[in-house]
Design a protein around this motif. Structure first.
Motif, mmCIF file in Angstrom:
data_model
loop_
_atom_site.group_PDB
_atom_site.id
_atom_site.type_symbol
_atom_site.label_atom_id
_atom_site.label_comp_id
_atom_site.label_asym_id
_atom_site.label_seq_id
_atom_site.Cartn_x
_atom_site.Cartn_y
_atom_site.Cartn_z
ATOM 1 N N TYR A 290 67.930 27.454 36.272
ATOM 2 C CA TYR A 290 67.269 28.747 36.090
ATOM 3 C C TYR A 290 68.055 29.614 35.112
ATOM 4 O O TYR A 290 67.497 30.203 34.180
ATOM 5 N N SER A 294 66.957 31.274 31.509
ATOM 6 C CA SER A 294 66.564 32.672 31.650
ATOM 7 C C SER A 294 67.508 33.644 30.957
ATOM 8 O O SER A 294 67.122 34.770 30.643
ATOM 9 N N TYR A 295 68.765 33.234 30.737
ATOM 10 C CA TYR A 295 69.757 34.114 30.126
ATOM 11 C C TYR A 295 70.318 33.445 28.872
ATOM 12 O O TYR A 295 70.504 32.236 28.828
#
Length: 341
Positions: A290, A294-295
């Motif tokens: 994730y 996501s970052y």
């Protein structure tokens, strides 16, 4: 579907609380397995995640599918076949008594599956990230061949492959060693996830790190991660979880990440009064996948993964039932455990 995980999901039979096996004539029945646990984490975080396996065509298989769907996991690519549902029995440890796992998974549906049984064109349709572990290749020779086929087919299609090396000494029984098999699978892996024992016993890469010591030497882990990346030039990064095991109830928990450009080290959590550590590594893998998607900041991705797996130690069952907001709160420093009103 963007994220797909592949492996065996089992019926989990746990003795109540911290009891020994059959101390009470009862078991708590749930489902769990490394790759399914990752799919549940990703779905909990709102990602489009699916799970691929082979299940028996019976009522137990049906209930397993329902449970995955309840957590938002896409089950449309699950196959039904001959064989049975694998089982694992769990006795939760406490203080100086370790937890105990007993496997009963021979002749399970996925262990009987073989190359050619899965239509990879259909299974990989729309998939951008594929996750596998070192558990499935260990359960049978045909499952090993199917696992190797899966990563080869994923790479043919330009899909990012992550693999949690997950060494399980009780499973390697069919004649091949873990380094023989995992060394080949690792050639197709972009993101490797492991602990220090996995690196040594799955890949045969030895650095003087004492697995059972309970203490951590961070420089040794940087050396270990460099050795993994040197051996597998196609690998983009490796993450290693760092567990200081003081007792069954108290662990120090952190992780590091090496992306060939920089060595990242997370903050360390002291986890006391552990509720259930089974699935802790899977919750780290789910958090890392994730975070990386996501970052843009890999440090932030690593901190998210470590915080997610820290929280998992407070949750009964294999699945990590936490939200992005809860993980980000902990990663941001809110670990007080105060009641939220």
């Amino acid at each position: 579907m963007k994220f797909l995980t592949f492996g065996e999901i089992m019926l989990r039979l746990k003795s109540p609380g911290f009891e020994r096996f059959f101390q009470s004539p009862a078991f708590e029945a749930t489902f769990g397995g490394g790759e399914a646990n990752v799919a549940v984490s990703l779905a909990n975080y709102g990602l489009d995640a699916g799970f691929l396996t082979v299940l028996p065509d019976n009522a137990i298989g049906d209930e397993c599918v329902k449970e995955l769907r309840r957590h938002g996991v896409d089950t449309s690519r699950i196959l039904r076949g001959k064989g049975r549902m694998g089982i694992y029995y769990l006795e939760a440890g406490a203080n100086q008594r370790p937890s105990k796992v007993v496997y009963d998974r021979e002749y399970s549906s996925i262990s009987l599956a073989k190359p050619g049984d899965i239509d990879w064109n259909k299974s990989f349709e729309g998939v951008e990230w594929f996750h596998i572990t070192g558990i499935t290749p260990a359960i049978s020779e045909s499952a090993m061949e199917l696992s190797l086929e899966s990563v080869k087919e994923a790479k043919k299609r330009g899909i990012t492959v992550s693999c949690d090396l997950n060494f399980r000494k009780k499973l390697w029984k069919y004649g091949k060693t873990a380094p023989e098999v995992m060394g080949e699978i690792a050639k197709y892996v972009d993101v490797a996830i492991a602990n220090e024992e996995d690196c040594q016993k799955s890949l045969g890469i030895t650095v003087d790190v004492k697995v059972e010591s309970g203490e951590l030497d961070v420089k040794k882990y940087e050396e270990l991660s460099n050795a993994v990346l040197a051996k597998y030039p196609n690998m983009k990064m490796v993450a290693i979880t760092l567990r200081e095991s003081k007792s069954a109830d108290t662990n120090g928990w952190a992780a590091c990440l090496n992306d060939r450009e920089k060595f990242y080290l997370s903050r360390k959590y002291m986890i006391n009064d552990i509720v259930d550590r089974v699935g802790g590594g899977d919750s780290f893998a789910g958090g890392l996948i994730y975070g990386l998607n996501s970052y843009t900041d890999k440090q932030r991705a690593l901190e998210f993964a470590v915080a997610a797996s820290c929280l998992k130690h407070s949750i009964l069952g294999d699945f990590n039932r936490v939200s992005v907001a809860e993980v980000e709160n902990l990663a941001g420093g809110d670990g007080s455990g105060r009641v939220q009103r």
